[in-house]
Motif scaffolding. Sequence first.
Motif, PDB file in Angstrom:
ATOM      1  N   MET A 296       0.843  -1.200   0.000  1.00  0.00           N
ATOM      2  CA  MET A 296       0.000   0.000   0.000  1.00  0.00           C
ATOM      3  C   MET A 296       0.879   1.252   0.000  1.00  0.00           C
ATOM      4  O   MET A 296       0.624   2.222  -0.719  1.00  0.00           O
ATOM      5  CB  MET A 296      -0.914   0.011   1.225  1.00  0.00           C
ATOM      6  CG  MET A 296      -1.862  -1.158   1.344  1.00  0.00           C
ATOM      7  SD  MET A 296      -2.883  -1.012   2.839  1.00  0.00           S
ATOM      8  CE  MET A 296      -3.269  -2.736   3.159  1.00  0.00           C
ATOM      9  N   ILE A 297       1.938   1.209   0.824  1.00  0.00           N
ATOM     10  CA  ILE A 297       2.864   2.340   0.910  1.00  0.00           C
ATOM     11  C   ILE A 297       3.667   2.463  -0.379  1.00  0.00           C
ATOM     12  O   ILE A 297       3.962   3.577  -0.848  1.00  0.00           O
ATOM     13  CB  ILE A 297       3.796   2.172   2.124  1.00  0.00           C
ATOM     14  CG1 ILE A 297       2.973   2.213   3.416  1.00  0.00           C
ATOM     15  CG2 ILE A 297       4.884   3.249   2.140  1.00  0.00           C
ATOM     16  CD1 ILE A 297       3.753   1.871   4.661  1.00  0.00           C
ATOM     17  N   LEU A 298       3.996   1.326  -0.988  1.00  0.00           N
ATOM     18  CA  LEU A 298       4.757   1.313  -2.239  1.00  0.00           C
ATOM     19  C   LEU A 298       4.084   2.161  -3.309  1.00  0.00           C
ATOM     20  O   LEU A 298       4.724   3.004  -3.944  1.00  0.00           O
ATOM     21  CB  LEU A 298       4.905  -0.127  -2.726  1.00  0.00           C
ATOM     22  CG  LEU A 298       5.612  -0.323  -4.074  1.00  0.00           C
ATOM     23  CD1 LEU A 298       7.101  -0.008  -3.936  1.00  0.00           C
ATOM     24  CD2 LEU A 298       5.418  -1.764  -4.579  1.00  0.00           C
ATOM     25  N   GLY A 299       2.781   1.945  -3.508  1.00  0.00           N
ATOM     26  CA  GLY A 299       2.054   2.706  -4.518  1.00  0.00           C
ATOM     27  C   GLY A 299       1.947   4.176  -4.171  1.00  0.00           C
ATOM     28  O   GLY A 299       2.132   5.049  -5.037  1.00  0.00           O
ATOM     29  N   ALA A 300       1.650   4.459  -2.900  1.00  0.00           N
ATOM     30  CA  ALA A 300       1.503   5.849  -2.462  1.00  0.00           C
ATOM     31  C   ALA A 300       2.825   6.604  -2.571  1.00  0.00           C
ATOM     32  O   ALA A 300       2.877   7.749  -3.056  1.00  0.00           O
ATOM     33  CB  ALA A 300       1.001   5.874  -1.015  1.00  0.00           C
TER      34      ALA A 300
ATOM     35  N   GLU B  74      12.489   2.754  -3.013  1.00  0.00           N
ATOM     36  CA  GLU B  74      11.908   4.083  -3.218  1.00  0.00           C
ATOM     37  C   GLU B  74      12.540   5.099  -2.272  1.00  0.00           C
ATOM     38  O   GLU B  74      12.779   6.251  -2.662  1.00  0.00           O
ATOM     39  CB  GLU B  74      10.396   4.033  -3.008  1.00  0.00           C
ATOM     40  CG  GLU B  74       9.654   3.278  -4.093  1.00  0.00           C
ATOM     41  CD  GLU B  74       8.149   3.301  -3.906  1.00  0.00           C
ATOM     42  OE1 GLU B  74       7.416   3.267  -4.902  1.00  0.00           O
ATOM     43  OE2 GLU B  74       7.698   3.333  -2.735  1.00  0.00           O
ATOM     44  N   GLY B  75      12.824   4.655  -1.051  1.00  0.00           N
ATOM     45  CA  GLY B  75      13.489   5.542  -0.104  1.00  0.00           C
ATOM     46  C   GLY B  75      14.866   5.957  -0.593  1.00  0.00           C
ATOM     47  O   GLY B  75      15.273   7.123  -0.447  1.00  0.00           O
TER      48      GLY B  75
ATOM     49  N   THR C 180      -1.966   8.406   2.298  1.00  0.00           N
ATOM     50  CA  THR C 180      -0.506   8.383   2.429  1.00  0.00           C
ATOM     51  C   THR C 180       0.155   9.120   1.270  1.00  0.00           C
ATOM     52  O   THR C 180       1.110   9.872   1.463  1.00  0.00           O
ATOM     53  CB  THR C 180      -0.006   6.930   2.481  1.00  0.00           C
ATOM     54  OG1 THR C 180      -0.612   6.271   3.607  1.00  0.00           O
ATOM     55  CG2 THR C 180       1.511   6.882   2.625  1.00  0.00           C
ATOM     56  N   ARG C 181      -0.377   8.921   0.065  1.00  0.00           N
ATOM     57  CA  ARG C 181       0.156   9.641  -1.095  1.00  0.00           C
ATOM     58  C   ARG C 181      -0.005  11.147  -0.896  1.00  0.00           C
ATOM     59  O   ARG C 181       0.930  11.926  -1.144  1.00  0.00           O
ATOM     60  CB  ARG C 181      -0.570   9.186  -2.353  1.00  0.00           C
ATOM     61  CG  ARG C 181      -0.134   9.946  -3.620  1.00  0.00           C
ATOM     62  CD  ARG C 181      -1.169  10.967  -4.052  1.00  0.00           C
ATOM     63  NE  ARG C 181      -0.704  11.752  -5.190  1.00  0.00           N
ATOM     64  CZ  ARG C 181      -1.495  12.361  -6.026  1.00  0.00           C
ATOM     65  NH1 ARG C 181      -2.820  12.300  -5.882  1.00  0.00           N
ATOM     66  NH2 ARG C 181      -1.011  13.078  -7.019  1.00  0.00           N
ATOM     67  N   ASN C 182      -1.178  11.579  -0.445  1.00  0.00           N
ATOM     68  CA  ASN C 182      -1.422  13.008  -0.214  1.00  0.00           C
ATOM     69  C   ASN C 182      -0.431  13.582   0.788  1.00  0.00           C
ATOM     70  O   ASN C 182       0.139  14.658   0.569  1.00  0.00           O
ATOM     71  CB  ASN C 182      -2.844  13.237   0.287  1.00  0.00           C
ATOM     72  CG  ASN C 182      -3.902  12.942  -0.763  1.00  0.00           C
ATOM     73  OD1 ASN C 182      -3.596  12.858  -1.953  1.00  0.00           O
ATOM     74  ND2 ASN C 182      -5.135  12.780  -0.321  1.00  0.00           N
ATOM     75  N   LEU C 183      -0.267  12.865   1.907  1.00  0.00           N
ATOM     76  CA  LEU C 183       0.617  13.370   2.964  1.00  0.00           C
ATOM     77  C   LEU C 183       2.062  13.450   2.478  1.00  0.00           C
ATOM     78  O   LEU C 183       2.744  14.462   2.702  1.00  0.00           O
ATOM     79  CB  LEU C 183       0.509  12.464   4.190  1.00  0.00           C
ATOM     80  CG  LEU C 183       1.355  12.872   5.403  1.00  0.00           C
ATOM     81  CD1 LEU C 183       0.964  14.270   5.875  1.00  0.00           C
ATOM     82  CD2 LEU C 183       1.198  11.862   6.533  1.00  0.00           C
ATOM     83  N   LEU C 184       2.535  12.397   1.823  1.00  0.00           N
ATOM     84  CA  LEU C 184       3.915  12.400   1.330  1.00  0.00           C
ATOM     85  C   LEU C 184       4.127  13.494   0.286  1.00  0.00           C
ATOM     86  O   LEU C 184       5.163  14.168   0.284  1.00  0.00           O
ATOM     87  CB  LEU C 184       4.251  11.024   0.722  1.00  0.00           C
ATOM     88  CG  LEU C 184       4.374   9.863   1.714  1.00  0.00           C
ATOM     89  CD1 LEU C 184       4.570   8.553   0.968  1.00  0.00           C
ATOM     90  CD2 LEU C 184       5.519  10.099   2.685  1.00  0.00           C
ATOM     91  N   ARG C 185       3.155  13.655  -0.575  1.00  0.00           N
ATOM     92  CA  ARG C 185       3.260  14.685  -1.621  1.00  0.00           C
ATOM     93  C   ARG C 185       3.356  16.078  -0.992  1.00  0.00           C
ATOM     94  O   ARG C 185       4.197  16.896  -1.395  1.00  0.00           O
ATOM     95  CB  ARG C 185       2.058  14.606  -2.549  1.00  0.00           C
ATOM     96  CG  ARG C 185       2.108  15.640  -3.674  1.00  0.00           C
ATOM     97  CD  ARG C 185       0.832  15.636  -4.496  1.00  0.00           C
ATOM     98  NE  ARG C 185       0.912  16.594  -5.580  1.00  0.00           N
ATOM     99  CZ  ARG C 185      -0.108  16.952  -6.333  1.00  0.00           C
ATOM    100  NH1 ARG C 185      -1.298  16.431  -6.128  1.00  0.00           N
ATOM    101  NH2 ARG C 185       0.046  17.834  -7.301  1.00  0.00           N
TER     102      ARG C 185
END
Length: 268
Positions: free
Chosen positions: A63-67, A126-127, A258-263
């Motif tokens: 889930m985190i991978l995609g986000a 990704e990290g 998670t995508r929103n927050l990371l972005r």
Amino acid sequence: MGIAEVFQRYFIDPIKYNQGYNIVNTLTYALILGLASLGVYKILKKLNIKYDNAFFRALMPYMILGAFGRALTDATIIPRTYLTVTPGIYILVFTITFSALLITHKLFEDWQKVFLYFGWSLVGIEGLLLLFNIDKVDFNLTVLKYFIPLATIALITIYLLSKKIWLVKENSYLFYAHFYDATTTFVGVDFLGYWEQHVVPRYLMELTGTAAVMYLLKFAVLIIALYLMEKLEESESDKELMDFIKMVMFILGFAPGTRNLLRMLMGV
């Protein structure tokens, strides 16, 4: 308008020009998601894979991978292609996840651990991509000034609701995931100048003048969906199918949030 023109207008152009979603592609993607989920469910049931806590934990890195990948695309660290933006990235991550699941299940006795570690290794890659391209990122920690207090209020609200509403109590993890997503949207749209890509939320935000309406929308949709699912279970429907649907519902809240927050944290 021919089929090619319809496809170009409602599917290709929104991706190419970052126009967000429209009614046509939203309904189409929803139908594809439903059919794909049903197909996956049948395959996993045939393989006798249970949807227990260990399986749920093993899915978390994917889930985190995609986000994370979507956020890295927004930050121009990963090239923007049809496979690195929505909906292509969902197809890509699903293919990786499902392939890894089938392979590890076939080759390893303790497959859930291998599946979990492989997922985290992909997130680690990704990290490293972020670390090696840190000069491209203008981190915006101001996001946390809004996110932390609003997320805390959202969590407390769900906790209090769980004391009064049985459906919330029994499915609190779903409400936490979707209120987390709602909080990132609220922060992004109302405080940081982002815009909502989805059709119904965008309409409601324009109608009310605030993205805080996402909390009410999420709550209403979850309550109605869970109520209908409870009724189906009472009529002797497949409980495992209901659990699988809930897992999909969790992903649809946690991953976009998670995508929103990371972005936002990356300042893109």
